[in-house]
Design an enzyme around this catalytic site. Structure first.
Site, mmCIF file in Angstrom:
data_model
loop_
_atom_site.group_PDB
_atom_site.id
_atom_site.type_symbol
_atom_site.label_atom_id
_atom_site.label_comp_id
_atom_site.label_asym_id
_atom_site.label_seq_id
_atom_site.Cartn_x
_atom_site.Cartn_y
_atom_site.Cartn_z
ATOM 1 N N LYS A 31 0.835 -1.205 0.000
ATOM 2 C CA LYS A 31 0.000 0.000 0.000
ATOM 3 C C LYS A 31 0.873 1.260 0.000
ATOM 4 O O LYS A 31 0.689 2.163 -0.791
ATOM 5 C CB LYS A 31 -0.924 -0.025 1.224
ATOM 6 C CG LYS A 31 -1.783 1.206 1.344
ATOM 7 C CD LYS A 31 -2.742 1.106 2.522
ATOM 8 C CE LYS A 31 -3.408 2.449 2.757
ATOM 9 N NZ LYS A 31 -4.350 2.450 3.861
ATOM 10 N N GLU A 58 10.488 -4.596 4.548
ATOM 11 C CA GLU A 58 10.574 -5.998 4.122
ATOM 12 C C GLU A 58 10.295 -6.119 2.627
ATOM 13 O O GLU A 58 11.033 -6.771 1.874
ATOM 14 C CB GLU A 58 9.540 -6.847 4.886
ATOM 15 C CG GLU A 58 9.836 -7.022 6.360
ATOM 16 C CD GLU A 58 9.207 -5.942 7.233
ATOM 17 O OE1 GLU A 58 8.947 -4.824 6.726
ATOM 18 O OE2 GLU A 58 9.000 -6.214 8.423
ATOM 19 N N GLY A 86 -4.744 -1.807 4.974
ATOM 20 C CA GLY A 86 -3.951 -2.948 4.505
ATOM 21 C C GLY A 86 -4.631 -4.281 4.773
ATOM 22 O O GLY A 86 -4.716 -5.148 3.901
ATOM 23 N N ARG A 87 -5.152 -4.458 5.985
ATOM 24 C CA ARG A 87 -5.743 -5.755 6.343
ATOM 25 C C ARG A 87 -7.148 -5.946 5.763
ATOM 26 O O ARG A 87 -7.792 -6.970 5.990
ATOM 27 C CB ARG A 87 -5.738 -5.934 7.861
ATOM 28 C CG ARG A 87 -6.357 -4.793 8.636
ATOM 29 C CD ARG A 87 -5.998 -4.842 10.114
ATOM 30 N NE ARG A 87 -6.452 -3.674 10.849
ATOM 31 C CZ ARG A 87 -5.760 -2.554 10.974
ATOM 32 N NH1 ARG A 87 -4.582 -2.442 10.386
ATOM 33 N NH2 ARG A 87 -6.238 -1.540 11.679
ATOM 34 N N GLU A 140 -4.743 -6.508 14.808
ATOM 35 C CA GLU A 140 -4.207 -5.205 14.392
ATOM 36 C C GLU A 140 -5.335 -4.157 14.437
ATOM 37 O O GLU A 140 -5.078 -2.972 14.636
ATOM 38 C CB GLU A 140 -3.593 -5.288 12.983
ATOM 39 C CG GLU A 140 -2.567 -4.195 12.726
ATOM 40 C CD GLU A 140 -1.807 -4.338 11.408
ATOM 41 O OE1 GLU A 140 -2.421 -4.141 10.346
ATOM 42 O OE2 GLU A 140 -0.603 -4.627 11.441
ATOM 43 N N HIS A 166 -5.013 -33.027 17.886
ATOM 44 C CA HIS A 166 -3.881 -33.852 18.319
ATOM 45 C C HIS A 166 -2.721 -32.991 18.796
ATOM 46 O O HIS A 166 -1.587 -33.469 18.885
ATOM 47 C CB HIS A 166 -3.453 -34.765 17.172
ATOM 48 C CG HIS A 166 -4.560 -35.689 16.764
ATOM 49 N ND1 HIS A 166 -4.769 -36.911 17.373
ATOM 50 C CD2 HIS A 166 -5.565 -35.528 15.865
ATOM 51 C CE1 HIS A 166 -5.843 -37.478 16.844
ATOM 52 N NE2 HIS A 166 -6.351 -36.658 15.934
ATOM 53 N N LYS A 187 9.496 -0.756 14.324
ATOM 54 C CA LYS A 187 10.062 -0.440 12.999
ATOM 55 C C LYS A 187 11.176 0.590 13.140
ATOM 56 O O LYS A 187 12.237 0.464 12.530
ATOM 57 C CB LYS A 187 8.979 0.165 12.091
ATOM 58 C CG LYS A 187 7.984 -0.808 11.529
ATOM 59 C CD LYS A 187 7.117 -0.082 10.491
ATOM 60 C CE LYS A 187 5.906 -0.877 10.096
ATOM 61 N NZ LYS A 187 4.958 -0.145 9.264
HETATM 62 O O1 F6P Z 1 3.268 -2.769 9.736
HETATM 63 C C1 F6P Z 1 1.922 -3.049 9.634
HETATM 64 C C2 F6P Z 1 1.403 -2.768 8.260
HETATM 65 O O2 F6P Z 1 1.302 -1.400 8.070
HETATM 66 C C3 F6P Z 1 0.072 -3.447 8.015
HETATM 67 O O3 F6P Z 1 -0.986 -2.742 8.502
HETATM 68 C C4 F6P Z 1 0.088 -3.588 6.541
HETATM 69 O O4 F6P Z 1 -0.855 -4.527 6.101
HETATM 70 C C5 F6P Z 1 1.521 -4.028 6.328
HETATM 71 O O5 F6P Z 1 2.259 -3.275 7.265
HETATM 72 C C6 F6P Z 1 2.066 -3.834 4.945
HETATM 73 O O6 F6P Z 1 1.994 -2.512 4.535
HETATM 74 P P1 F6P Z 1 2.197 -2.108 3.030
HETATM 75 O O7 F6P Z 1 1.103 -2.735 2.227
HETATM 76 O O8 F6P Z 1 2.117 -0.612 3.008
HETATM 77 O O9 F6P Z 1 3.542 -2.599 2.588
#
Ligand code: F6P
Length: 547
Positions: A208, A214, A268-269, A354, A385, A513
């Site tokens: 987003k 990452e 995002g979620r 979240e 199990h 972060k």
């Molecule tokens: O760090 C949490 C977050 O902001 C989530 O809410 C989001 O889904 C994820 O990181 C990834 O964010 P992006 O789509 O901006 O890379």
């Protein structure tokens, strides 16, 4: 609008008094007292069936919970969300994931912008692109059709598409293998890259913000790997991006023509319905992706129109609230009795925790009650199990949501009967338990001595009285999956409104972060500044020594 503290409301206080009366209720007795508990406490919507009868509630509990939902403004806030009001107050944003699945032509204007037209313009591009890749008309730089798709994203840009692709594997294109890389741990990317051929691989960089460390690192790694065997002009055939951030995409070197946009009013979620679902459309085809949206929309309509008393997400939210507050349940276990839903608990973790893992109200005051429980789980029967022992006989009471399809998408009908039998047996066992007297009778029948019976009986006793919901659908299809996800989205919303927390921001992920950035600089730099605690300094020193 500022809400009064939850515990000060009349409906909360009425529930508190009622909870004292309900303290000793036994589910066995509640069932024994009413033959109509099942028809009274079940509801159908959007292809889903919810049985909430195995909860420690009665009609009065539901009446009081509904009063609470009304007093907290669940219905008015729901309408505000659907209308595009800026209910995400800390970010001043509308919350419009429901608009992503509204049929073409639905009127919705936000800040003078026709949201529905924007959404469908992007969906049209998703359709054209996914059709081209699936049909083999979109070719890699050396003229070969795409065989592998690597979605690079994390959190909502990974969990939703990954969960849905796995859940709908029966619908997947036979030529296209899906890979999901999320972790900054290079092992994740390494595992994917060893399986794919750069000539026939399409990378989707899904973010987003297009700033998430990452995803940016993984995208750079993938790009460098790709360029080892292809010229830079080839990038356009192999890298596409999904984001709200056009400038960052250009800076990364992805052609804006290969960008699928979405908007800041999609959390995002809550984004699998947007172009973040591109990997889903590629895997199952745009037709089934549309069915996923249609199922979610059907749940939206139900959530908007059904009376609170018969509203599936409202019921799930209110009962969850009851279990959290008045039964003191610190976690909720999700048990899909469907192997293809094995990523669903992980998906719900982000959605719920979240969203509602908050400790201040929208007005910035500390909340005066407990908020979101821990969400966790795994597929049945595997969980039986592993950790079900604790659920049956441990000291905590953990409610469980059982999820199953009545019909399988395979031919091994005897196995499906066994699966459903286990699902229903577990919910019955959690509800009934097994009293010490019942255990004694069993052991007597086995011919054990009195001393042996008394020695074993406490170990074999089950307290029962443990709450659960059961959600059934006929088949797991794109439509029912869409409805299921939307059900939990709206449940999360309902609880957020009751707690008066902002379910649509996530400031809690920021501190780690920021610290990681500074520690990363220390790990790759020359010295370890002495500005952390001695534990963190020690760990940094160990990592540096190992380089
Ligand atoms: O760090 C949490 C977050 O902001 C989530 O809410 C989001 O889904 C994820 O990181 C990834 O964010 P992006 O789509 O901006 O890379």
């Amino acid at each position: 609008m500022l809400q009064p503290a939850l515990t000060s409301t009349a409906s909360y206080q009425a529930l508190e008094t009622h909870a004292i009366e309900a303290e000793d209720w036994q589910l066995r007795s509640l069932f024994a007292a009413s033959d109509t508990r099942f028809p009274d406490m079940t509801v159908d919507a959007a292809g889903l069936f919810l049985d909430y009868s195995k909860n420690r509630i009665d009609a009065r509990t539901l009446e009081l919970l509904t009063e609470l939902a009304r007093e907290r403004g669940v219905d008015t806030q729901r309408d505000a969300m659907f209308a595009g009001e800026r209910i995400n107050l800390t970010e001043q944003r509308a919350v419009l994931h429901t608009a992503l699945r509204a049929p073409r032509g639905t009127a919705l204007t936000v800040d003078g912008q026709d949201v529905n037209a924007d959404v469908h313009a992007v969906l049209d591009r998703v359709r054209i692109f996914s059709d081209a890749v699936r049909s083999g008309t979109w070719l890699g730089h050396s003229g070969k059709p795409i065989t592998d798709i690597v979605n690079i994203g994390i959190g909502g840009s990974d969990l939703g598409p990954k969960m849905v692709c796995l859940a709908l594997r029966q619908y997947a294109h036979p030529r296209l293998r899906m890979h999901f890389v999320s972790n900054v741990d290079g092992h994740d990317m390494d595992a994917a890259l060893t399986k794919v051929n750069p000539e026939t691989t399409l990378f989707i960089v899904a973010s987003k913000t297009f700033t998430t460390t990452e995803t940016m690192m993984n995208a750079q790694t993938a790009r460098a790997w790709f360029l080892q065997s292809a010229p830079s002009e080839a990038l356009a055939k192999h890298f596409v991006a999904v984001s709200t951030n056009t400038e960052a995409i250009k800076a990364f070197g992805i052609d804006p023509a290969n960008m699928f946009p979405f908007w800041d009013w999609v959390g995002g979620r809550y984004s699998v319905w947007s172009a973040i679902g591109l990997s889903v459309a590629l895997s199952v085809g745009f037709g089934y992706f549309s069915d996923l949206l249609a199922g979610a929309h059907a749940m939206d309509v139900h959530f908007k129109e059904a009376p609170l008393e018969k509203n599936m997400p409202v019921l799930l939210g209110m009962i969850g609230f009851w279990n959290r507050h008045f039964l003191g349940c610190a976690s909720l276990s999700i048990a899909p009795y469907h192997q293809d839903l094995n990523r669903f608990p992980a998906y719900l973790q982000q959605l719920d925790m979240e969203s509602n893992g908050k400790r201040v109200t929208k007005g910035g005051q500390p909340v005066d009650t407990l908020t979101c429980p821990v969400i966790w789980g795994d597929c049945g029967t595997n969980g039986q199990h592993a950790y079900f022992q604790l659920l049956h006989q441990g000291t905590d009471v953990t409610p469980i949501d059982f999820i199953a399809a009545l019909r399988p998408a395979h031919e091994y009908t005897n196995q499906h009967a066994a699966l459903l039998a286990n699902c229903f047996a577990q919910s019955e066992a959690f509800m009934r338990g097994k009293t010490i007297d019942e255990v004694r009778v069993d052991l007597q029948a086995q011919g054990l001595s009195l001393a042996e019976i008394e020695r074993l009986a406490p170990h074999k006793t089950f307290p029962g009285n443990r709450p659960s919901n059961t959600i059934l659908m006929e088949y797991l299809t794109p439509y029912t999956l869409g409805a299921l996800i939307a059900l939990y989205e709206h449940k999360t919303f309902v609880q957020g409104v009751i707690w008066d927390v902002n379910s649509f921001d996530q400031w809690g992920v920021e501190l780690g972060k920021v610290l990681a950035k500074s520690i990363e600089a220390e790990l790759t730099g020359a010295s370890v500044p002495e500005r952390h605690d001695c534990s963190t300094n020690g760990l940094i020193a160990m990592a540096k020594a190992a380089v």
